[in-house]
Write an enzyme that holds these catalytic residues in place. Structure first.
Site, PDB file in Angstrom:
ATOM      1  N   ASP A 132      17.111  52.332  28.343  1.00 47.01           N
ATOM      2  CA  ASP A 132      17.876  51.237  29.098  1.00 47.01           C
ATOM      3  C   ASP A 132      18.262  50.138  27.994  1.00 47.01           C
ATOM      4  OD1 ASP A 132      16.922  52.619  31.337  1.00 47.01           O
ATOM      5  OD2 ASP A 132      15.602  50.762  32.121  1.00 47.01           O
ATOM      6  N   ARG A 182      24.918  56.242  28.836  1.00 49.06           N
ATOM      7  CA  ARG A 182      24.839  55.899  30.254  1.00 49.06           C
ATOM      8  C   ARG A 182      25.580  54.520  30.313  1.00 49.06           C
ATOM      9  NH1 ARG A 182      19.410  55.093  32.117  1.00 49.06           N
ATOM     10  NH2 ARG A 182      19.745  53.220  31.772  1.00 49.06           N
TER      11      ARG A 182
HETATM   12  C1  LIG Z   1      21.395  54.592  36.949  1.00 49.94           C
HETATM   13  C2  LIG Z   1      21.539  53.089  36.632  1.00 49.94           C
HETATM   14  C3  LIG Z   1      21.059  52.657  35.383  1.00 49.94           C
HETATM   15  C4  LIG Z   1      21.030  51.136  35.178  1.00 49.94           C
HETATM   16  N1  LIG Z   1      20.527  50.766  34.039  1.00 49.94           N
HETATM   17  C5  LIG Z   1      20.889  49.458  33.705  1.00 49.94           C
HETATM   18  C6  LIG Z   1      20.190  49.168  32.308  1.00 49.94           C
HETATM   19  O1  LIG Z   1      19.724  49.902  31.603  1.00 49.94           O
HETATM   20  N2  LIG Z   1      20.906  47.911  31.751  1.00 49.94           N
HETATM   21  C7  LIG Z   1      21.431  47.143  32.857  1.00 49.94           C
HETATM   22  O2  LIG Z   1      21.846  45.965  32.424  1.00 49.94           O
HETATM   23  N3  LIG Z   1      21.939  47.334  34.117  1.00 49.94           N
HETATM   24  C8  LIG Z   1      21.509  48.687  34.579  1.00 49.94           C
HETATM   25  N4  LIG Z   1      21.802  49.032  35.576  1.00 49.94           N
HETATM   26  C9  LIG Z   1      22.488  48.145  36.675  1.00 49.94           C
HETATM   27  C10 LIG Z   1      23.983  47.834  36.279  1.00 49.94           C
HETATM   28  O3  LIG Z   1      24.422  47.140  35.376  1.00 49.94           O
HETATM   29  C11 LIG Z   1      24.647  47.090  37.591  1.00 49.94           C
HETATM   30  O4  LIG Z   1      24.037  45.869  37.603  1.00 49.94           O
HETATM   31  C12 LIG Z   1      24.351  47.644  39.241  1.00 49.94           C
HETATM   32  O5  LIG Z   1      24.501  49.191  38.897  1.00 49.94           O
HETATM   33  C13 LIG Z   1      25.398  47.231  40.086  1.00 49.94           C
HETATM   34  O6  LIG Z   1      26.609  47.285  39.493  1.00 49.94           O
HETATM   35  P1  LIG Z   1      27.634  48.652  40.273  1.00 49.94           P
HETATM   36  O7  LIG Z   1      28.176  49.415  39.085  1.00 49.94           O
HETATM   37  O8  LIG Z   1      26.948  49.340  41.180  1.00 49.94           O
HETATM   38  O9  LIG Z   1      29.047  47.977  40.799  1.00 49.94           O
HETATM   39  P2  LIG Z   1      29.038  46.877  41.896  1.00 49.94           P
HETATM   40  O10 LIG Z   1      30.529  46.593  41.812  1.00 49.94           O
HETATM   41  O11 LIG Z   1      28.082  45.728  41.466  1.00 49.94           O
HETATM   42  O12 LIG Z   1      29.015  47.354  43.214  1.00 49.94           O
HETATM   43  C14 LIG Z   1      29.556  48.555  43.618  1.00 49.94           C
HETATM   44  C15 LIG Z   1      28.969  48.635  45.121  1.00 49.94           C
HETATM   45  O13 LIG Z   1      27.731  49.446  45.363  1.00 49.94           O
HETATM   46  C16 LIG Z   1      26.816  48.720  45.999  1.00 49.94           C
HETATM   47  N5  LIG Z   1      25.853  48.090  45.431  1.00 49.94           N
HETATM   48  C17 LIG Z   1      25.654  47.792  44.163  1.00 49.94           C
HETATM   49  N6  LIG Z   1      24.626  47.078  43.782  1.00 49.94           N
HETATM   50  C18 LIG Z   1      23.914  47.171  44.953  1.00 49.94           C
HETATM   51  C19 LIG Z   1      22.555  46.619  45.256  1.00 49.94           C
HETATM   52  N7  LIG Z   1      21.598  46.164  44.454  1.00 49.94           N
HETATM   53  N8  LIG Z   1      22.168  46.895  46.771  1.00 49.94           N
HETATM   54  C20 LIG Z   1      23.202  47.365  47.519  1.00 49.94           C
HETATM   55  N9  LIG Z   1      24.328  47.961  47.293  1.00 49.94           N
HETATM   56  C21 LIG Z   1      24.642  47.718  45.951  1.00 49.94           C
HETATM   57  C22 LIG Z   1      27.739  48.123  46.700  1.00 49.94           C
HETATM   58  O14 LIG Z   1      28.162  48.694  47.805  1.00 49.94           O
HETATM   59  C23 LIG Z   1      28.942  47.370  45.945  1.00 49.94           C
HETATM   60  O15 LIG Z   1      29.899  46.963  46.615  1.00 49.94           O
HETATM   61  C24 LIG Z   1      21.967  50.517  35.910  1.00 49.94           C
HETATM   62  C25 LIG Z   1      22.562  51.133  37.103  1.00 49.94           C
HETATM   63  C26 LIG Z   1      22.378  52.113  37.463  1.00 49.94           C
HETATM   64  C27 LIG Z   1      22.960  52.851  38.626  1.00 49.94           C
END
Ligand SMILES: Cc1cc2nc3c(=O)[nH]c(=O)nc-3n(C[C@H](O)[C@H](O)[C@H](O)COP(=O)(O)OP(=O)(O)OC[C@H]3O[C@@H](n4cnc5c(N)ncnc54)[C@H](O)[C@@H]3O)c2cc1C
Length: 308
Positions: A132, A182
């Site tokens: 991560d 990732r």
């Molecule tokens: C597999 C995976 C690993 C990750 N690892 C890391 C990491 O190592 N370091 C790091 O900084 N971040 C990590 N993240 C978190 C990432 O940085 C984002 O904060 C998170 O994924 C929200 O962004 P999004 O790409 O989903 O897009 P967004 O534009 O934020 O969301 C798109 C849509 O997804 C849905 N959604 C998003 N988040 C949520 C939520 N919490 N609850 C409900 N619905 C939601 C909503 O419908 C939203 O409109 C990880 C995320 C994933 C999926």
């Protein structure tokens, strides 16, 4: 960044709030939306339940910023056991670790040795280790450790954050040595000179980086898109089709409990999908970051509070 998001990300670092929150049953109920349970068996069972729908998984034990070698050693031993359980249950499951959970703040050489050992064990188990990425001041150390371990063990990948201004350079250097990334948008509070403050800029950066990853993707160098943004994923998928990429050259990873219907539908339509399942008792900072991603989630907490 919205005020709600900024306040929530600040709150995620409060040990006082963590203490208050963890003791309340409504909070434990609310957190269940994003994790099947606090113990590893719940996570392994959830991984097994997803497998028939052709959804793979990634397991991660919650915890970060440990301050003693002893604690970090226990985390490494815990992951040894998780890898053994994955093998024993023949699960299609990877493991993802946070370097501050494995002692990055305590001793970098010790942390590197633990990551090397886990990557070797993951490879021997037929699975893969992911790293991560945490706050921006950890990125240099994280990538140095990734490179050192990757030089000896290919079954390791690292997360990069699209919101960081430095990421195009980091991505080029990792793809240049044949690494797997990732890509996520980024979950922490960062100053504007380091990360894009506007979501639209992060989204645009994500797709630009994704295109470079797809151009480098092969079955031996798979690239991963960690996002719940379905419109963005449609564009990634179109680009992957245009490049005639083999199945297995790219994957979508999403978090447990978010866009679950989309995870199933993507998998049913032939996309390689994995669900990242978190577990453990130290869920407070991680959980509040999930609230900050979608401040509307705070209503779930309030509803659980009212109905308790
Ligand atoms: C597999 C995976 C690993 C990750 N690892 C890391 C990491 O190592 N370091 C790091 O900084 N971040 C990590 N993240 C978190 C990432 O940085 C984002 O904060 C998170 O994924 C929200 O962004 P999004 O790409 O989903 O897009 P967004 O534009 O934020 O969301 C798109 C849509 O997804 C849905 N959604 C998003 N988040 C949520 C939520 N919490 N609850 C409900 N619905 C939601 C909503 O419908 C939203 O409109 C990880 C995320 C994933 C999926």
């Amino acid at each position: 960044m919205s005020i709600a998001r900024t306040l929530l990300l600040r709150a995620s670092r409060s040990t006082w709030l963590e203490e208050q929150f963890r003791r309340r049953s409504f909070a434990r109920r609310a957190v269940r939306r994003f994790m099947p349970g606090e113990d590893v068996t719940s996570a392994l069972d959830a991984a097994a339940a997803l497998a028939p729908a052709r959804i793979g998984s990634v397991l991660t034990a919650l915890g970060e910023r440990v301050t003693t070698r002893d604690e970090a050693d226990k985390v490494r031993e815990h992951y040894d056991g998780v890898l053994d359980a994955i093998r024993a249950r023949a699960l299609p499951t990877h493991v993802s670790v946070k370097l501050t959970h494995l002692g990055l703040d305590v001793d970098r050489a010790f942390c590197t040795a633990s990551v090397q050992q886990l990557a070797d064990r993951a490879a021997a188990t037929g699975t893969m280790l992911w790293i991560d990425i945490e706050e921006s001041h950890y990125v240099d150390a994280t990538l140095e450790i990734y490179r050192a371990v990757r030089a000896r063990q290919a079954r390791i990948g690292v997360c990069l954050q699209a919101y960081l201004r430095r990421t195009p350079k980091d991505l080029a250097s990792i793809l240049g040595v044949g690494g797997s990334v990732r890509l996520v948008k980024g979950a922490y509070a960062e100053p504007p000179e380091i990360a894009f403050p506007r979501k639209a800029d992060t989204d645009a950066a994500y797709f630009a980086l994704a295109q470079r990853m797809l151009e480098a993707a092969t079955s031996n160098q798979p690239q991963v898109f960690g996002t719940h943004d379905l419109a963005l994923l449609d564009r990634v998928r179109d680009r992957a089709s245009a490049l005639h990429l083999a199945k297995g050259a790219w994957e979508v990873h999403m978090l447990y409990g978010i866009q679950s219907a989309a995870q199933r539908s993507l998998a049913a339509n032939g996309v390689s999908v994995r669900c990242l399942i978190s577990y453990g008792t130290r869920w407070f900072p991680w959980y509040v970051r999930r609230l900050a991603e979608r401040p509307a989630n705070v209503w779930f907490v309030l509803r659980s509070m009212v109905s308790s």
